[in-house]
Write an enzyme that holds these catalytic residues in place. Structure first.
Site, PDB file in Angstrom:
ATOM      1  CG  ASP A 204      -1.915   1.019   1.328  1.00 38.41           C
ATOM      2  OD1 ASP A 204      -2.777   1.044   0.435  1.00 38.41           O
ATOM      3  OD2 ASP A 204      -1.880   1.837   2.281  1.00 38.41           O
ATOM      4  CD  GLU A 265      -2.133   2.669  -3.576  1.00 38.89           C
ATOM      5  OE1 GLU A 265      -3.204   3.207  -3.870  1.00 38.89           O
ATOM      6  OE2 GLU A 265      -1.720   2.581  -2.413  1.00 38.89           O
ATOM      7  CG  HIS A 329      -9.599  -0.558  -3.022  1.00 41.75           C
ATOM      8  ND1 HIS A 329      -8.437  -0.939  -3.674  1.00 41.75           N
ATOM      9  CD2 HIS A 329      -9.194   0.092  -1.912  1.00 41.75           C
ATOM     10  CE1 HIS A 329      -7.393  -0.535  -2.980  1.00 41.75           C
ATOM     11  NE2 HIS A 329      -7.823   0.081  -1.902  1.00 41.75           N
ATOM     12  CG  ASP A 330      -8.108   3.411  -3.457  1.00 41.37           C
ATOM     13  OD1 ASP A 330      -8.869   3.284  -2.482  1.00 41.37           O
ATOM     14  OD2 ASP A 330      -6.909   3.041  -3.438  1.00 41.37           O
TER      15      ASP A 330
HETATM   16  C1  GLC Z   1      -4.163   3.252  -0.551  1.00 44.94           C
HETATM   17  C2  GLC Z   1      -5.375   2.373  -0.525  1.00 44.94           C
HETATM   18  C3  GLC Z   1      -6.534   3.191  -0.048  1.00 44.94           C
HETATM   19  C4  GLC Z   1      -6.230   3.657   1.356  1.00 44.94           C
HETATM   20  C5  GLC Z   1      -4.914   4.429   1.406  1.00 44.94           C
HETATM   21  C6  GLC Z   1      -4.426   4.619   2.800  1.00 44.94           C
HETATM   22  O1  GLC Z   1      -4.270   4.268  -1.463  1.00 44.94           O
HETATM   23  O2  GLC Z   1      -5.579   1.809  -1.777  1.00 44.94           O
HETATM   24  O3  GLC Z   1      -7.732   2.474  -0.097  1.00 44.94           O
HETATM   25  O4  GLC Z   1      -7.269   4.474   1.812  1.00 44.94           O
HETATM   26  O5  GLC Z   1      -3.912   3.736   0.733  1.00 44.94           O
HETATM   27  O6  GLC Z   1      -3.957   3.418   3.333  1.00 44.94           O
END
Ligand code: GLC
Length: 540
Positions: A204, A265, A329-330
């Site tokens: 993440d 990510e 999911h974002d």
């Molecule tokens: C990443 C996740 C997201 C989360 C964020 C903070 O972007 O994909 O869903 O809210 O990190 O952990």
């Protein structure tokens, strides 16, 4: 190729399916998806042909950010089940040759993680430095850093009279990766899961892990959104060069085990393919894969897709490997983001073929295979903290997290009771059960494409070369040893005159408009929104 070597390529060759566990399948009727529910659906996933599942976080969490705020890395949150359930999931998935990838949220923990509770208990607690504490005057912020989800990134702690850093919510304090004890403790958590047989991790917000050691303020830049965060150039609070060393250590840890992988990510406000690729190191010593989200911000325009693919692939190191992602999911679901009125359905077929036949590992977000759309969530049902804070300006991310549409039964076969988020209003017509039974459905198209990818080396591992044919059409060759495939994707709702006259005989493998198996030497046009993949039948 030796069996072992083939197995170690699973994350390059196969399709990876992202599950948002709260919304996939509820087995106990509490309206929230769970691990036992995922196990129930493993046969579905096996038939779809996917090689691995990535689960959004299932660790113990107070759920301020739905699991992206972990309070115990070694525990499963009871809402999802028990450790026994999870061990059973790993076993059952492996039995079907499906790998399991966990989300590792290690830029921050929950504010209720015992480490943070210790850290905030006093200034001289041994864990104080496991988090990032600065300043000692309330109202005087240590620097200008902002939180991604709004407001300052610094939260005042009354008891010990200092600020702590949180790049996201204040319930998500950032850990200090520069502290060797913290690093050691985190690596022990990772090893725990490697020992359990987890095949990979999604890291993440990986580019946030290390911050400037001098805590310099970010310079200003002109961003795209009217959000203070976007008015800064994030050169000091993320994307630090020191991250390379950490990722190398991380990679070395994974390399102690067979065939494990990690995908990062990489967050960027503007498309930045080179940034994502940079975290692949030399292709063998850092992340295995890095998401480039440029595609997500693309308009539905074949030339833009081509441009972005070229930029991203062009920056991947020689021994590295790309991946393709159109939804998660974002982000607003691809069906809604790229769709336009009645054309949305047709575009979904074109996108499916692009995802599965592109060079690089495809990541498929649950529900995309049946063309789920983003759901408008009424204010009273909003769950996402981002939506709660910014509604109506930004409705948050619940719309792309609604329950999987399994059937036309009540609650879409997802649960026996009212789900935690509202269902899409189209679930009675659009669901897995009816698409499995319908010739020409999007789901069957995905199944055919994934099966084809499995069969054909050119599509899994082959080179990619774009054909410049006609505006509005994306076309490319994929070739490996004796195989050659050619893909045509007409992005527009109009017929395209085009003389295909390549040498030899060609055969249709999968197509929206042509019969598979059909053979020809040439053709003269492409149909509106046609998606076709051909193979060359070489004369012997
Ligand atoms: C990443 C996740 C997201 C989360 C964020 C903070 O972007 O994909 O869903 O809210 O990190 O952990």
């Amino acid at each position: 190729m030796a069996q072992k070597e083939m197995e170690s390529l699973w994350w390059k060759e196969g399709v990876i399916y992202q599950i948002y566990p709260r919304s996939f399948k509820d087995s106990n009727g509490d309206g929230v998806g769970d691990i036992a529910g995922i196990i129930e659906k493993l046969n579905y996933l096996q038939d779809l042909g996917i090689a691995g599942i990535w689960l959004s976080p299932i660790n113990a969490s107070p759920m301020f950010d739905f699991g992206y705020d972990v309070s115990d890395y070694r525990a499963i949150d009871p809402v999802f089940g028990t450790m026994k359930d999870f061990e059973r999931l790993i076993k059952e998935a492996h039995r079907r040759k499906i790998r399991v990838i966990m989300d590792l949220v290690m830029n921050h923990t929950s504010h209720l993680h015992p480490w943070f509770i210790e850290s905030r208990s006093s200034r001289n607690n041994p864990m104080r430095d496991w988090y990032i504490w600065r300043g000692d005057k309330k109202g005087e912020y240590p620097n200008n850093w902002m939180a991604y989800f709004g407001g300052r990134a610094w939260e005042w702690d009354e008891k010990t009279g200092q600020y702590y850093l949180h790049s996201f919510l204040k319930e998500q304090p950032d850990v200090n990766w520069r502290n060797p004890d913290l690093k050691k403790a985190m690596f022990a958590e990772i090893r725990f899961w490697l020992e359990k047989g987890i095949d990979g991790f999604r890291l993440d917000v990986v580019n946030f892990f290390i911050k400037d050691n001098l805590f310099r303020s970010n310079p200003f830049g002109i961003g795209k959104y009217p959000r203070p965060y976007d008015l800064q150039k994030h050169i000091y609070d993320r994307d630090r060069p020191e991250l390379t060393e950490l990722l190398q250590a991380w990679r070395a840890l994974l390399d102690e085990y067979d065939a494990r992988m990690m995908v990062g990510e990489v967050v960027a406000e503007k498309p930045h393919p080179a940034l994502a690729a940079q975290y692949l190191g030399d292709g063998t010593d850092a992340l295995h894969l890095a998401f480039d989200f440029s595609f997500m911000n693309n308009k539905w325009d074949s030339s833009l897709f081509k441009k972005r693919i070229e930029a991203y692939h062009g920056s991947i190191p020689k021994e590295g490997w790309p991946c393709t992602v159109f939804s998660n999911h974002d982000q607003v679901r691809s069906f809604t983001r790229y769709g336009r009125g009645d054309d949305a359905e047709k575009r979904a077929f074109v996108l499916a073929m692009l995802l599965v036949t592109m060079r690089g590992t495809p990541f498929l977000y649950y529900g995309e295979e049946i063309g789920m759309k983003n759901v408008r969530i009424p204010k009273s049902r909003i769950q996402d903290p981002v939506g709660k804070r910014y509604w109506p300006f930004n409705p948050g991310r619940d719309g792309e997290r609604t329950p999987m549409q399994w059937s036309n039964e009540e609650y879409a076969g997802f649960s026996k009771s009212e789900p935690w988020l509202p269902l899409a209003d189209d679930y009675r017509e659009k669901n897995v059960e009816c698409q499995l039974n319908a010739n020409g459905s999007l789901l069957n198209f995905y199944r055919d494409l994934i099966a084809l990818r499995k069969e054909r080396e050119a599509l899994r591992m082959g080179d990619l070369m774009f054909n410049d044919i006609t505006p509005g059409v994306l076309s490319y060759m994929r070739s490996a040893r004796k195989e050659e495939s050619c893909v045509f994707l007409n992005f527009e709702n109009s017929e395209k005159k085009y003389s295909f006259n390549a040498s030899g005989i060609w055969r249709v493998l999968v197509s929206t408009h042509r019969k598979s198996g059909e053979q020809f030497h040439s053709f003269e046009k492409l149909f509106p929104y046609e998606a076709t993949v051909l193979e060359s039948i070489r004369k012997s």
